[in-house]
Enzyme design. Structure first.
Site, PDB file in Angstrom:
ATOM      1  N   LEU A 250      18.771 -19.727  57.125  1.00  0.00           N
ATOM      2  CA  LEU A 250      18.011 -18.884  56.200  1.00  0.00           C
ATOM      3  C   LEU A 250      16.544 -19.251  56.193  1.00  0.00           C
ATOM      4  O   LEU A 250      15.665 -18.390  56.252  1.00  0.00           O
ATOM      5  CB  LEU A 250      18.597 -19.024  54.794  1.00  0.00           C
ATOM      6  CG  LEU A 250      19.948 -18.341  54.586  1.00  0.00           C
ATOM      7  CD1 LEU A 250      20.578 -18.794  53.275  1.00  0.00           C
ATOM      8  CD2 LEU A 250      19.796 -16.832  54.600  1.00  0.00           C
ATOM      9  N   ALA A 251      16.233 -20.545  56.112  1.00  0.00           N
ATOM     10  CA  ALA A 251      14.834 -20.958  56.049  1.00  0.00           C
ATOM     11  C   ALA A 251      14.122 -20.659  57.362  1.00  0.00           C
ATOM     12  O   ALA A 251      13.050 -20.040  57.381  1.00  0.00           O
ATOM     13  CB  ALA A 251      14.737 -22.442  55.699  1.00  0.00           C
TER      14      ALA A 251
ATOM     15  N   SER B 201      34.443 -21.494  47.543  1.00  0.00           N
ATOM     16  CA  SER B 201      33.221 -21.276  46.779  1.00  0.00           C
ATOM     17  C   SER B 201      33.327 -21.681  45.309  1.00  0.00           C
ATOM     18  O   SER B 201      34.349 -21.487  44.657  1.00  0.00           O
ATOM     19  CB  SER B 201      32.845 -19.807  46.835  1.00  0.00           C
ATOM     20  OG  SER B 201      31.892 -19.518  45.838  1.00  0.00           O
TER      21      SER B 201
ATOM     22  N   ARG C 180      28.238 -29.436  39.868  1.00  0.00           N
ATOM     23  CA  ARG C 180      29.125 -29.925  40.926  1.00  0.00           C
ATOM     24  C   ARG C 180      29.385 -31.419  40.850  1.00  0.00           C
ATOM     25  O   ARG C 180      30.507 -31.871  41.067  1.00  0.00           O
ATOM     26  CB  ARG C 180      28.505 -29.594  42.277  1.00  0.00           C
ATOM     27  CG  ARG C 180      28.513 -28.115  42.510  1.00  0.00           C
ATOM     28  CD  ARG C 180      27.835 -27.766  43.789  1.00  0.00           C
ATOM     29  NE  ARG C 180      28.029 -26.338  44.051  1.00  0.00           N
ATOM     30  CZ  ARG C 180      27.463 -25.684  45.035  1.00  0.00           C
ATOM     31  NH1 ARG C 180      26.656 -26.307  45.865  1.00  0.00           N
ATOM     32  NH2 ARG C 180      27.701 -24.412  45.207  1.00  0.00           N
TER      33      ARG C 180
ATOM     34  N   HIS D 189      28.986 -31.933  51.114  1.00  0.00           N
ATOM     35  CA  HIS D 189      28.601 -30.539  51.266  1.00  0.00           C
ATOM     36  C   HIS D 189      27.119 -30.313  51.558  1.00  0.00           C
ATOM     37  O   HIS D 189      26.758 -29.495  52.385  1.00  0.00           O
ATOM     38  CB  HIS D 189      28.985 -29.795  49.987  1.00  0.00           C
ATOM     39  CG  HIS D 189      28.638 -28.353  49.981  1.00  0.00           C
ATOM     40  ND1 HIS D 189      29.064 -27.505  50.985  1.00  0.00           N
ATOM     41  CD2 HIS D 189      27.913 -27.588  49.136  1.00  0.00           C
ATOM     42  CE1 HIS D 189      28.603 -26.291  50.729  1.00  0.00           C
ATOM     43  NE2 HIS D 189      27.900 -26.318  49.628  1.00  0.00           N
TER      44      HIS D 189
ATOM     45  N   SER E   1      20.867 -23.199  46.978  1.00  0.00           N
ATOM     46  CA  SER E   1      20.393 -23.582  48.311  1.00  0.00           C
ATOM     47  C   SER E   1      19.859 -22.373  49.055  1.00  0.00           C
ATOM     48  O   SER E   1      18.810 -22.426  49.683  1.00  0.00           O
ATOM     49  CB  SER E   1      21.502 -24.254  49.112  1.00  0.00           C
ATOM     50  OG  SER E   1      22.527 -23.340  49.384  1.00  0.00           O
TER      51      SER E   1
END
Lengths: 258, 637
Positions: B44-45, B285, B331, B401, B440
């Protein structure tokens, strides 16, 4: 479990390939298919051999990297799953398994089971996008999109670009892949301005890459790990027909963004 | 000591970004094509940055190890992306998202970066919608939202359980458009081996073509690392098989500071490990915790099937211990509590696993609604375990993760090496000691679409006409180093495979540098890693040849970097003498097992400098300030 493997070995795109036989005597049925190949490769390395080259990355069925034909079927015996999602419990003790790369003129073999699918990138490059730059945009709610349309677009957009559709098709056609992208963008209001030029140039690129045409075998839909429907091929054909009726100069102009 | 200047504009953080934009030196549109920018990584970045920079007119070269840039591991992100749109009219705002992120990160991130993230996040949803990302819609046609852990509002946008896939394809398509236009060039199946610094500036990279084995160089005016996180140091993780730290680590060895490397997030809801051949753990998820209830039997050694255990004999430990957030605690809290109940012997079947139960949600909302929300996740789970979550509760356990740590960057996202930038998970800046769910993708796309394209010009504007080519002797030197290293790897003819050493490294990291850490354990881990480095150097075997595709060689190269990084992570965890977020030092906890920070001595970013092989790293601290949101004890009760 005891398993006998016949694995396609080919040392490069131009090299001659053949099947190599390996016997595994202690396969755990909870293993994934690729973990079984990992274990095999560890054994091969330890005994001084050349391990089998194969593509894989996310190992959860979404990146589209893994690509084998297992016992004549792209992505193996599962339903709506990729090779990395296949578990060894899909096979029986004593089975012989034949593993080959995806075979298509458009997907040259790199080594063993690894192929290149850059042809798909080139099809996307021909028009599989909406031309917008980064920066401030209208609010996401400015154009409401009916739930049904958003869901239908999502059904098409789920394609992972693995190429199983091509590998499964007797004609080596890439129309499910192309049709899925044409439909995803063509269904949404944001995709309308380039709808005509998009379908025209993506289909032309698909032909240039050497992929065949669709003659409705529907093998692609059956092999697709995301269950993408061939109705999107029909949708693309209708769009293509409409695009063909437009003046070519106009289509060209739209593509260039003038 | 590293010279670190974050370069945050003075004044209130809420005005910092606007101030930065008002004063940054720009590069004019006519000049942009004369600048070359290298982007490493196409998640994505990377894809968003490459597409945005190319669209502005820069010449962009994009590198990825996959056969197509569409396969980067961002594609596997499932649940969603946050944005404070306040579409649900439930009190959301930029401040709230800033507050949640800063608090969720347990006050170990930079306020100014977090504020900017919250500020630009709404634009991402609009950008993605304009690109044709099919966000879930309500029946009236508006975009739908759901809730994620650690927050009290519904601000998460999603595309079924494949949000990462759709957002990445949006960025990928934008990038391919730029390739078609001619502003971007793709270099698939390549792996960066080193960066090249000339006169204190990063001026290019050395890379290996994974198909032919050739070593090549490319010069540029800026190098952007968007190479992701280093979770695979644990061997078993939710990361992709080939995710690695090599690009970031080689840059680190050339002078880039590595910040907070011990900050690693253990995700609470993954499918439990089933065998010792496994390296990939599959995530389920966090969005599932919207409708799923987490529980274990109250009685130790209860062997009844879940539907035979009456309500009163079920321990809904998150709901009981955290009444206001319940199953939606952050989390780190959810993961740690799963560990506690399993340590107490309450794990299902005596194993390390807990239930995530959807039966109440299915009763309440109906099968169809649940199928629409989570259908693909349920299918994925059933494929792996043969159990249907529609019929029986999922069994889950935490797994590695995400890495909050990464290369140190200033406010503009440049590392301490001028001309070298780090974006997305590869940098350290926004998530502190714990990342909240659905943040994220938000950070990666914020960096890629909106931050880097505005900040990179600050460093480029006066570089005009100072071109460097690969003819410069520094490139030849770096290429020679790379070839020597590959030759050295190829000459390893011991008995152990790279994967077997990697697996052992993972076990050490998980046991001593995982969900709970102690000073003593971390010291043991460092000495165990030294032994593994010895095995790597003296007893490893690398098969085949370097002239062509050799996946074992690729793995061996990455393993060398993981071994060095693993050691540094333990050192960092050892030196950070407090508990915060995911970094849980057993010495620092309350009576009921909550983290205890040491704000007086540990309110800093730990930035590590490489001092050479066999030399200890040197620590520099960047002090953190808390002017906007005062320090408080994090509580989700």
């Amino acid at each position: 479990m005891r398993i006998k493997l016949h694995i396609w070995r080919q040392n490069g795109p131009q090299a001659k390939g053949d099947f190599e036989v390996h016997q595994l005597d202690d396969v755990d049925e909870d293993m994934s298919f690729l973990e079984m190949l990992d274990v095999l490769n560890e054994e091969i390395i330890e005994s001084g051999g050349d391990p089998v080259t194969f593509d894989s990355d996310c190992r959860e069925g979404i990146c589209g990297a893994c690509s084998c034909v297992i016992n004549g079927r792209p992505h193996g015996p599962g339903h709506k799953s990729t090779t990395c999602q296949i578990r060894m419990r899909s096979f029986n003790d004593g089975d012989e398994i034949w593993i080959e790369p995806f075979r298509s003129r458009g997907f040259p073999v790199v080594k063993d089971l690894m192929v290149d699918r850059e042809a798909f990138d080139r099809i996307i490059r021909a028009g599989g996008f909406i031309s917008v730059h980064s920066g401030p945009k209208p609010d996401a709610n400015d154009i409401p999109i009916p739930h049904r349309i958003a869901e239908e677009a999502m059904d098409a957009a789920e394609c992972i670009g693995c190429g199983a559709c091509v590998a499964a098709c007797p004609n080596g056609s890439a129309m499910l892949f192309t049709g899925a992208k044409v439909s995803h963008l063509g269904l949404l209001p944001q995709g309308q301005p380039e709808r005509v030029s998009r379908v025209k140039s993506m289909v032309d690129q698909m032909d240039d890459e050497g992929f065949g045409a669709c003659t409705n075998y529907a093998e692609c839909q059956d092999a697709c790990p995301k269950g993408i429907s061939i109705r999107f091929i029909g949708r693309m054909n209708r769009d293509y027909l409409k695009a063909s009726l437009c003046e070519p100069e106009k289509v060209q102009g739209q593509l260039k963004g003038h | 000591m590293l010279e670190l200047n974050a370069g945050i504009p003075e004044g209130p953080v809420s005005e910092a970004w606007t101030k930065y934009l008002d004063h940054v030196k720009l590069v004019g549109p006519r000049n942009r094509p004369s600048y070359d920018v290298i982007v490493v990584g196409t998640g994505l970045a990377g894809a968003a940055a490459a597409a945005s920079l190319a669209a502005q007119g820069y010449k962009v070269h994009v590198f990825c190890f996959q056969d197509s840039s569409r396969r980067a591991h961002s594609i596997a992100a499932q649940g969603g992306i946050n944005a404070p749109k306040n579409y649900r009219n439930d009190g959301d705002s930029v401040y709230r998202l800033f507050y949640d992120t800063q608090k969720g990160g347990d006050f170990r991130s930079r306020e100014a970066n977090v504020w900017r993230l919250a500020e630009v996040a709404t634009g991402i949803i609009d950008q993605a919608t304009a690109q044709g990302v099919p966000f879930a819609r309500e029946y009236g046609g508006n975009v739908a939202n759901r809730s994620f852990g650690g927050v009290l509002v519904e601000r998460t946008f999603y595309c079924r359980g494949q949000t990462g896939q759709q957002l990445l394809l949006g960025a990928y398509q934008a990038l391919q458009h730029q390739v078609a236009v001619g502003n971007a060039v793709m270099h698939p199946r390549t792996e960066i081996q080193d960066i090249v610094n000339i006169d204190g500036r990063c001026r290019g990279i050395v890379y290996r073509c994974l198909k032919t084995g050739e070593i090549r160089s490319m010069s540029a005016d800026a190098v952007v690392l968007a190479s992701g996180g280093y979770g695979n140091v644990f061997f078993q993780s939710t990361n992709a098989f080939n995710s690695n730290v090599t690009a970031a680590w080689r840059a680190h060895k050339r002078g880039a500071g590595m910040a907070n490397p011990c900050m690693v997030q253990i995700h609470p809801t993954c499918i439990p490990v089933s065998g010792n051949f496994q390296c990939k753990l599959t995530l389920m998820s966090e969005s599932l915790r919207n409708d799923g209830r987490v529980w274990v039997p109250r009685k130790e050694g209860d062997t009844r099937s879940p539907d035979q255990i009456p309500e009163a004999e079920r321990y809904y430990y998150l709901e009981e211990r955290y009444p206001s957030f319940g199953n939606l605690v952050p989390r780190d809290v959810a993961a740690r509590n799963a560990k506690y109940v399993c340590d107490d012997g309450l794990g299902i079947g005596g194993r390390k696993q807990v239930y995530l139960d959807f039966s109440d949600a299915i009763k309440e909302r109906g099968h169809q609604v649940i199928a629409e929300r989570y259908g693909n996740l349920f299918d994925m789970y059933e494929e792996i375990t043969t159990e249907s979550p529609y019929q029986v509760p999922m069994r889950i356990f935490p797994a590695v993760h995400y890495c909050m740590g990464g290369l140190w960057v200033d406010y503009g996202l440049m590392t301490n090496i001028p001309g070298l930038w780090a974006i997305g998970e590869a940098n350290f800046s926004d998530h502190g000691a714990n990342r909240l769910g659905a943040s994220s993708m938000m950070q990666c796309l914020a960096d890629g679409y909106f931050v880097l394209p505005q900040t990179i010009c600050s460093d480029l504007h006066d570089l005009y006409r100072q071109k460097v080519t690969t003819e410069h002797p520094e490139f030849a030197k770096a290429e020679a180093d790379v070839k020597d290293r590959i030759h050295w790897l190829m000459s390893r003819q011991g008995s152990r495979t790279p994967m077997s050493i990697h697996k052992e490294l993972g076990e050490v990291m998980w046991d001593y540098c995982g969900m709970a850490r102690t000073a003593d354990g971390l010291q043991q881990a460092m000495s165990k890693i030294d032994d593994l480095r010895d095995a790597f150097e003296n007893d490893m075997i690398v098969p085949g040849s370097a002239d062509g595709t050799n996946q074992a060689l690729e793995r061996a190269g990455r393993l060398g970097d993981f071994l060095e990084l693993g050691h540094l992570m333990c050192r960092d965890a050892y030196e950070r003498n407090e508990s915060c977020g995911c970094h849980f030092r057993e010495e620092h906890q309350t009576d009921d097992g909550e983290v205890v920070r040491d704000d007086e001595n540990c309110s800093h970013v730990s930035v590590w400098e490489w001092k050479g092989k066999d030399q200890p790293h040197e620590l520099t601290k960047e002090a953190l300030s808390f002017d906007t949101l005062p320090l408080m004890t994090r509580s989700y009760k």
